[in-house]
Design a protein around this motif. Structure first.
Motif, mmCIF file in Angstrom:
data_model
loop_
_atom_site.group_PDB
_atom_site.id
_atom_site.type_symbol
_atom_site.label_atom_id
_atom_site.label_comp_id
_atom_site.label_asym_id
_atom_site.label_seq_id
_atom_site.Cartn_x
_atom_site.Cartn_y
_atom_site.Cartn_z
ATOM 1 N N GLY A 138 -25.886 -0.724 -1.331
ATOM 2 C CA GLY A 138 -27.182 -1.229 -0.897
ATOM 3 C C GLY A 138 -28.311 -0.239 -1.087
ATOM 4 O O GLY A 138 -29.487 -0.608 -0.981
ATOM 5 N N ILE A 177 -29.207 -9.120 -1.145
ATOM 6 C CA ILE A 177 -27.849 -8.599 -1.316
ATOM 7 C C ILE A 177 -26.939 -9.114 -0.208
ATOM 8 O O ILE A 177 -25.800 -9.521 -0.450
ATOM 9 C CB ILE A 177 -27.867 -7.057 -1.329
ATOM 10 C CG1 ILE A 177 -28.581 -6.541 -2.582
ATOM 11 C CG2 ILE A 177 -26.450 -6.499 -1.262
ATOM 12 C CD1 ILE A 177 -28.805 -5.036 -2.582
ATOM 13 N N SER A 200 -23.700 -12.526 -1.481
ATOM 14 C CA SER A 200 -22.342 -12.086 -1.804
ATOM 15 C C SER A 200 -21.341 -13.068 -1.212
ATOM 16 O O SER A 200 -21.600 -13.713 -0.194
ATOM 17 C CB SER A 200 -22.080 -10.678 -1.263
ATOM 18 O OG SER A 200 -22.295 -10.637 0.132
ATOM 19 N N TYR A 242 -24.253 -6.722 7.023
ATOM 20 C CA TYR A 242 -24.970 -6.536 5.767
ATOM 21 C C TYR A 242 -26.488 -6.560 5.976
ATOM 22 O O TYR A 242 -27.236 -5.944 5.219
ATOM 23 C CB TYR A 242 -24.591 -7.632 4.773
ATOM 24 C CG TYR A 242 -23.152 -7.600 4.306
ATOM 25 C CD1 TYR A 242 -22.347 -6.479 4.504
ATOM 26 C CD2 TYR A 242 -22.577 -8.703 3.665
ATOM 27 C CE1 TYR A 242 -21.032 -6.457 4.081
ATOM 28 C CE2 TYR A 242 -21.259 -8.681 3.232
ATOM 29 C CZ TYR A 242 -20.489 -7.555 3.446
ATOM 30 O OH TYR A 242 -19.197 -7.533 3.022
ATOM 31 N N LEU A 285 -21.047 -11.471 -6.636
ATOM 32 C CA LEU A 285 -22.395 -12.011 -6.488
ATOM 33 C C LEU A 285 -22.368 -13.496 -6.828
ATOM 34 O O LEU A 285 -22.039 -13.870 -7.951
ATOM 35 C CB LEU A 285 -23.363 -11.272 -7.408
ATOM 36 C CG LEU A 285 -24.829 -11.699 -7.368
ATOM 37 C CD1 LEU A 285 -25.438 -11.334 -6.027
ATOM 38 C CD2 LEU A 285 -25.608 -11.024 -8.499
ATOM 39 N N THR A 308 -32.659 -6.044 0.154
ATOM 40 C CA THR A 308 -31.527 -5.886 1.070
ATOM 41 C C THR A 308 -31.070 -7.230 1.616
ATOM 42 O O THR A 308 -29.861 -7.503 1.712
ATOM 43 C CB THR A 308 -31.906 -4.946 2.229
ATOM 44 O OG1 THR A 308 -32.282 -3.675 1.703
ATOM 45 C CG2 THR A 308 -30.736 -4.760 3.182
#
Length: 382
Positions: free
Chosen positions: A197, A319, A323, A333, A261, A316
């Motif tokens: 990250g 991401i 996922s 996360y 991803l 961020t």
């Protein structure tokens, strides 16, 4: 003759004087971590297990293995080409700091928890400075507290690397605001060695450097910063590529945990199930957390903040939500996306202290219960 002018000595502030304004933020951070661990202890007692079973478990066991043995684990692909779980998937800075404490005789788990604790205090300090410089000390304290009591907060008293990541990001953004370009570059290198990250920070720093170059600000330093920033992340990815004999080695290793991803399709499916079907309670709560994060992200776009904050926070969140697998980890996360708490901090700063004395502990209890429930009752990694 002209009268001589007396020498004027400028006294540098002591470390105590520098830290003192941040002590309320750091103190509240520690207090809420103790509260969260108390909730974990109570639910663990109810489940008939020791809370010590969890603080070093899950990802923490991998970090401890790296601290003790390095990346000595062989790479063993299965018959279908999917790799077995391997410690190379875990970035090196956190276990390296753990191993350094081990050199003075501290056992691995206490050493890892010490790194987590000290990094968490450094993160609270950095977030206080960010918020103070942005909108005053009250916002600074709230920014640090709101981050620490987020739904992913339980990993802040576990052998996880999120606290170290946030500490590095926060101080990098402080240095960036002060145009300390070389320090920004060095800190971003370390961030890239902490978690994947860190790529969000590299993007934010890189764009800030490009803007400074176009404006012809600070000479060659923004260029040097932009060149330094990605070296940590790219260096570790290159090391894993050599070890696995694959250019995409690190991403390939993620297949062992069925991580990839997927542009948010898994998160969307799980959130829809949690909100519309008779799903498990933790799925519903996690779905609400995801919706809350999306709402806060939209709110941040409507809030005037420095461009690097916006870039880092947005990437961020993307991401975190794009996922696949392990839906319950969405809160963790999202923990590095502390930018999401800025609008809330600005709003809550207008409330009197007596209102905050109710709202903040209540939020901390709910967050602590969620994390402890996942571990002690549902037996899932947070």
């Amino acid at each position: 003759m002209q009268p001589s002018t007396p020498d004027v000595t400028v006294e540098r502030p002591t470390i105590a004087a520098v830290v003192r304004p941040a002590l309320p933020a750091i103190g509240l951070y520690v207090l809420f971590q103790l509260l969260a661990f108390g909730v974990l202890w109570l639910l663990s007692w109810k489940a008939g297990v020791s809370p010590g079973r969890f603080v070093g478990a899950f990802d923490g066991s991998w970090f401890q293995a790296v601290a003790e043995h390095g990346y000595s684990q062989p790479i063993t692909p299965g018959p279908d080409g999917t790799p077995a779980e391997n410690s190379l998937a875990f970035f090196p800075l956190y276990p390296a700091l753990t191993a350094m404490l081990g050199l003075v005789g501290i056992p691995t788990l206490p050493a890892a928890l010490t790194v987590t604790f000290l990094a968490g205090c450094a993160a609270a300090w950095g977030l206080f400075v960010l918020g103070r410089d942005f909108a005053g000390p009250r916002v600074g304290i709230l920014l640090a507290v709101l981050w620490s009591i987020g739904p992913g907060g339980p990993v802040l008293h576990m052998a996880y690397s999120e606290s170290l990541l946030v500490a590095l990001v926060a101080w990098t953004l402080v240095a960036l605001a002060r145009r300390q370009w070389l320090l920004v570059g060095v800190l971003t290198i370390f961030t890239g060695l902490t978690r994947a990250g860190g790529g969000a920070l590299i993007a934010a720093v890189g764009i800030a450097a490009i803007v400074a170059l176009f404006r012809r600000e600070d000479g060659w330093r923004p260029l040097a910063c932009g060149l330094l920033a990605p070296l940590g992340l790219l260096g570790y990815l290159a090391y894993v590529a050599v070890r696995t004999d694959r250019v995409d080695g690190w991403f390939w290793l993620q297949n062992a945990w069925h991580m990839s991803l997927d542009f948010g399709s898994f998160t969307w499916i799980q959130a829809r199930e949690g909100l519309t079907s008779n799903a498990s309670s933790w799925i519903t709560v996690t779905a609400l957390i995801v919706l809350g994060a999306v709402a806060l992200q939209l709110w941040t776009w409507c809030t005037r903040m420095p461009l690097p904050w916006q870039i880092y926070g947005t990437i961020t969140v993307l991401i975190a939500l794009c996922s696949s697998n392990f839906f319950q980890t969405r809160a963790r996360y999202l923990l590095p996306a502390f930018v999401l708490t800025v609008p809330l901090a600005l709003l809550l700063a207008k409330l009197p202290n007596r209102a905050l004395a109710i709202l903040l502990p209540a939020g901390a209890l709910v967050s602590a219960w969620y994390g402890a429930f996942l571990m002690a009752i549902v037996h899932l990694n947070p």
